[in-house]
Write a protein that holds these residues in place. Structure first.
Motif, PDB file in Angstrom:
ATOM      1  N   ASN A 271       0.817  -1.213   0.000  1.00 59.41           N
ATOM      2  CA  ASN A 271       0.000   0.000   0.000  1.00 59.41           C
ATOM      3  C   ASN A 271       0.853   1.266   0.000  1.00 59.41           C
ATOM      4  O   ASN A 271       0.544   2.239  -0.704  1.00 59.41           O
ATOM      5  N   VAL A 272       1.935   1.293   0.795  1.00 56.95           N
ATOM      6  CA  VAL A 272       2.730   2.524   0.886  1.00 56.95           C
ATOM      7  C   VAL A 272       3.485   2.780  -0.421  1.00 56.95           C
ATOM      8  O   VAL A 272       3.732   3.937  -0.778  1.00 56.95           O
ATOM      9  N   ILE A 273       3.828   1.708  -1.138  1.00 61.51           N
ATOM     10  CA  ILE A 273       4.478   1.904  -2.438  1.00 61.51           C
ATOM     11  C   ILE A 273       3.491   2.511  -3.426  1.00 61.51           C
ATOM     12  O   ILE A 273       3.822   3.451  -4.168  1.00 61.51           O
ATOM     13  N   VAL A 274       2.261   2.009  -3.434  1.00 60.86           N
ATOM     14  CA  VAL A 274       1.233   2.586  -4.305  1.00 60.86           C
ATOM     15  C   VAL A 274       0.973   4.040  -3.921  1.00 60.86           C
ATOM     16  O   VAL A 274       0.856   4.917  -4.786  1.00 60.86           O
ATOM     17  N   ASP A 275       0.895   4.319  -2.621  1.00 63.63           N
ATOM     18  CA  ASP A 275       0.684   5.704  -2.169  1.00 63.63           C
ATOM     19  C   ASP A 275       1.815   6.617  -2.650  1.00 63.63           C
ATOM     20  O   ASP A 275       1.575   7.766  -3.051  1.00 63.63           O
ATOM     21  N   PHE A 276       3.037   6.117  -2.592  1.00 63.67           N
ATOM     22  CA  PHE A 276       4.194   6.891  -3.055  1.00 63.67           C
ATOM     23  C   PHE A 276       4.033   7.248  -4.531  1.00 63.67           C
ATOM     24  O   PHE A 276       4.251   8.400  -4.942  1.00 63.67           O
ATOM     25  N   LEU A 277       3.649   6.266  -5.352  1.00 67.64           N
ATOM     26  CA  LEU A 277       3.505   6.501  -6.791  1.00 67.64           C
ATOM     27  C   LEU A 277       2.359   7.454  -7.096  1.00 67.64           C
ATOM     28  O   LEU A 277       2.460   8.323  -7.975  1.00 67.64           O
ATOM     29  N   VAL A 278       1.253   7.326  -6.348  1.00 68.92           N
ATOM     30  CA  VAL A 278       0.110   8.221  -6.541  1.00 68.92           C
ATOM     31  C   VAL A 278       0.497   9.652  -6.185  1.00 68.92           C
ATOM     32  O   VAL A 278       0.139  10.614  -6.881  1.00 68.92           O
ATOM     33  N   ASN A 279       1.244   9.812  -5.091  1.00 72.27           N
ATOM     34  CA  ASN A 279       1.699  11.152  -4.678  1.00 72.27           C
ATOM     35  C   ASN A 279       2.637  11.780  -5.695  1.00 72.27           C
ATOM     36  O   ASN A 279       2.796  13.007  -5.724  1.00 72.27           O
ATOM     37  N   LYS A 280       3.254  10.948  -6.546  1.00 70.75           N
ATOM     38  CA  LYS A 280       4.133  11.455  -7.595  1.00 70.75           C
ATOM     39  C   LYS A 280       3.378  11.690  -8.901  1.00 70.75           C
ATOM     40  O   LYS A 280       3.990  12.007  -9.928  1.00 70.75           O
ATOM     41  N   GLY A 281       2.046  11.525  -8.874  1.00 70.75           N
ATOM     42  CA  GLY A 281       1.253  11.868 -10.041  1.00 70.75           C
ATOM     43  C   GLY A 281       0.713  10.709 -10.853  1.00 70.75           C
ATOM     44  O   GLY A 281       0.068  10.928 -11.886  1.00 70.75           O
ATOM     45  N   ILE A 282       0.949   9.464 -10.436  1.00 72.88           N
ATOM     46  CA  ILE A 282       0.443   8.311 -11.184  1.00 72.88           C
ATOM     47  C   ILE A 282      -1.031   8.093 -10.852  1.00 72.88           C
ATOM     48  O   ILE A 282      -1.424   8.116  -9.688  1.00 72.88           O
ATOM     49  N   ASP A 283      -1.842   7.882 -11.877  1.00 73.66           N
ATOM     50  CA  ASP A 283      -3.272   7.628 -11.706  1.00 73.66           C
ATOM     51  C   ASP A 283      -3.476   6.369 -10.862  1.00 73.66           C
ATOM     52  O   ASP A 283      -2.972   5.294 -11.217  1.00 73.66           O
ATOM     53  N   PRO A 284      -4.195   6.455  -9.726  1.00 71.06           N
ATOM     54  CA  PRO A 284      -4.399   5.266  -8.879  1.00 71.06           C
ATOM     55  C   PRO A 284      -5.106   4.125  -9.601  1.00 71.06           C
ATOM     56  O   PRO A 284      -4.985   2.959  -9.204  1.00 71.06           O
ATOM     57  N   GLY A 285      -5.858   4.449 -10.682  1.00 70.36           N
ATOM     58  CA  GLY A 285      -6.519   3.398 -11.446  1.00 70.36           C
ATOM     59  C   GLY A 285      -5.562   2.494 -12.183  1.00 70.36           C
ATOM     60  O   GLY A 285      -5.962   1.415 -12.646  1.00 70.36           O
ATOM     61  N   ARG A 286      -4.293   2.905 -12.281  1.00 76.40           N
ATOM     62  CA  ARG A 286      -3.281   2.091 -12.961  1.00 76.40           C
ATOM     63  C   ARG A 286      -2.512   1.201 -11.993  1.00 76.40           C
ATOM     64  O   ARG A 286      -1.625   0.445 -12.417  1.00 76.40           O
ATOM     65  N   LEU A 287      -2.849   1.265 -10.715  1.00 76.70           N
ATOM     66  CA  LEU A 287      -2.061   0.580  -9.686  1.00 76.70           C
ATOM     67  C   LEU A 287      -2.931  -0.347  -8.850  1.00 76.70           C
ATOM     68  O   LEU A 287      -4.071  -0.018  -8.517  1.00 76.70           O
ATOM     69  N   ARG A 288      -2.363  -1.483  -8.498  1.00 74.95           N
ATOM     70  CA  ARG A 288      -3.029  -2.430  -7.596  1.00 74.95           C
ATOM     71  C   ARG A 288      -1.997  -2.929  -6.593  1.00 74.95           C
ATOM     72  O   ARG A 288      -0.873  -3.278  -6.975  1.00 74.95           O
ATOM     73  N   SER A 289      -2.361  -2.955  -5.313  1.00 69.62           N
ATOM     74  CA  SER A 289      -1.437  -3.429  -4.279  1.00 69.62           C
ATOM     75  C   SER A 289      -1.939  -4.745  -3.703  1.00 69.62           C
ATOM     76  O   SER A 289      -3.114  -4.874  -3.374  1.00 69.62           O
ATOM     77  N   VAL A 290      -1.040  -5.714  -3.585  1.00 69.15           N
ATOM     78  CA  VAL A 290      -1.386  -7.031  -3.039  1.00 69.15           C
ATOM     79  C   VAL A 290      -0.295  -7.458  -2.063  1.00 69.15           C
ATOM     80  O   VAL A 290       0.887  -7.489  -2.420  1.00 69.15           O
ATOM     81  N   GLY A 291      -0.698  -7.790  -0.845  1.00 70.76           N
ATOM     82  CA  GLY A 291       0.225  -8.365   0.120  1.00 70.76           C
ATOM     83  C   GLY A 291       0.119  -9.882   0.088  1.00 70.76           C
ATOM     84  O   GLY A 291      -0.938 -10.443   0.370  1.00 70.76           O
ATOM     85  N   TYR A 292       1.176 -10.547  -0.255  1.00 68.64           N
ATOM     86  CA  TYR A 292       1.169 -12.007  -0.383  1.00 68.64           C
ATOM     87  C   TYR A 292       1.705 -12.712   0.852  1.00 68.64           C
ATOM     88  O   TYR A 292       1.612 -13.936   0.959  1.00 68.64           O
ATOM     89  N   GLY A 293       2.276 -11.935   1.795  1.00 65.28           N
ATOM     90  CA  GLY A 293       2.858 -12.582   2.963  1.00 65.28           C
ATOM     91  C   GLY A 293       3.895 -13.609   2.550  1.00 65.28           C
ATOM     92  O   GLY A 293       4.764 -13.351   1.720  1.00 65.28           O
ATOM     93  N   GLU A 294       3.765 -14.808   3.113  1.00 60.11           N
ATOM     94  CA  GLU A 294       4.699 -15.893   2.795  1.00 60.11           C
ATOM     95  C   GLU A 294       4.060 -16.945   1.899  1.00 60.11           C
ATOM     96  O   GLU A 294       4.530 -18.084   1.804  1.00 60.11           O
ATOM     97  N   SER A 295       3.005 -16.564   1.177  1.00 62.86           N
ATOM     98  CA  SER A 295       2.248 -17.536   0.375  1.00 62.86           C
ATOM     99  C   SER A 295       2.915 -17.901  -0.944  1.00 62.86           C
ATOM    100  O   SER A 295       2.517 -18.874  -1.589  1.00 62.86           O
ATOM    101  N   LYS A 296       3.924 -17.134  -1.366  1.00 64.26           N
ATOM    102  CA  LYS A 296       4.587 -17.421  -2.641  1.00 64.26           C
ATOM    103  C   LYS A 296       6.099 -17.466  -2.449  1.00 64.26           C
ATOM    104  O   LYS A 296       6.853 -16.684  -3.042  1.00 64.26           O
TER     105      LYS A 296
END
Length: 328
Positions: A271-296
């Motif tokens: 989430n914080v990486i997506v927030d960083f990119l959005v704050n730099k002007g990237i459209d949030p509709g182009r970004l998706r955040s997924v936490g996988y934990g230790e599942s992969k």
């Protein structure tokens, strides 16, 4: 005398184009020099930064023939610089400058360029696709040193570009091309001669997943400090240069610690990486955040398995997956 003209180069143009008929020769005995590579740059003067920017014009690249001759037809309203590249000969003035000139349409200007013995430091770069190994043409190459002009180069049909080092310093290089990740490097040419270097660009592909191996969060941390921000700029630049690309940011942990906690903190990190990119002007509709934990996990280091710290670190990573873009 290293160079001479048959016309003044200080007057403003009255025509739209003019022809340069040039000869390159060995200054000591007048012998014509063949296979001297001539690069042409359009000059841009940035008065605010007091920095000269040179825009490389690949369509004007030329090589002298066996008589040492070359011909160029240039726009009479622009200012240009020519460089003369040879492994065994050098041009004392570094650049040959042409300002708009007062000649009739189609009239030719005679130019003679004398070179003397002496090796240069030349970078012969080749830009290729990292997967196919094929050359990439029209890639944009940005080069800047502390004391030099800013160079904007472009790779030719063979993926090549040339740069002659005049100031013996460290240069920052940036290469970009639509649908590729931008490449950043620093280099210096310490020895004379031609230095051949290949620059592979990583292509953007739908479904492809890339790992940011140099980007790490500390234990229990999900903040982005200045150092981590610098690591994200390559991703930011790719998204800026490719406005149709959408990505999934995935955060992965190793198997140490509680499974639910690892899932929770990995989601916060994504989430914080997506927030960083959005704050730099990237459209949030182009970004998706997924936490996988230790599942992969990428290796055998599951719960209850004894592993070294190095083996666990293989699983701690940020992934970037291309989920959509407009292929032209």
């Amino acid at each position: 005398m290293a160079c001479c003209f048959s016309k003044s180069t200080a007057l403003f143009a009255q025509s739209n184009s003019y022809k340069i008929i040039g000869t390159v020769f060995y200054e000591k005995n007048g012998r014509p020099l063949r296979e001297v590579l001539i690069n042409c740059y359009r000059t841009h003067r940035d008065t605010s930064q007091q920095k000269l920017r040179l825009e490389y014009l690949p369509e004007y690249q030329s090589t002298t023939d066996k008589e040492g001759s070359f011909t160029l037809t240039l726009d009479g309203t622009q200012e240009y610089m020519l460089t003369f590249l040879s492994e065994k000969y050098t041009y004392s003035n570094n650049f040959l400058s042409f300002k708009p000139i007062n000649i009739s349409e189609g009239q030719a200007m005679q130019v003679s360029v004398g070179m003397y013995k002496g090796e240069n430091k030349i970078l012969k770069g080749k830009i290729i696709d990292q997967y196919t190994q094929k050359p990439i043409s029209k890639a944009q190459v940005y080069l800047q040193g502390e004391h030099t002009p800013i160079y904007w180069l472009s790779s030719n049909t063979k993926g090549q570009f040339y740069f002659q080092d005049q100031f013996a310093e460290k240069y920052n290089l940036r290469i970009s091309k639509p649908y590729y990740f931008q490449l950043r490097e620093s280099f210096s040419l310490e020895k004379k001669g031609v230095h051949t270097q290949v620059f592979p660009l990583l292509p953007v592909r739908i479904g492809e997943e890339y790992y940011m191996r140099s980007f790490f969060f500390n234990i229990n941390d999900f903040s982005i400090d200045e150092a981590r921000a610098q690591e994200l700029f390559f991703l930011l630049e790719m998204l800026i240069n490719n406005p149709s690309v959408s990505v999934e940011i995935g955060s992965h942990t190793d198997a140490r610690g509680d499974d639910e906690y690892n899932m929770m903190i990995s989601q916060k990190r994504a989430n914080v990486i997506v927030d960083f990119l959005v704050n730099k002007g990237i459209d949030p509709g182009r970004l998706r955040s997924v936490g996988y934990g230790e599942s992969k996990l990428l290796n055998h280091c599951e719960n209850g398995v004894m592993c070294s710290n190095k083996e666990h670190l293989e699983n701690r990573r940020i992934s970037v997956k291309i989920i959509d873009f407009d292929e032209e």
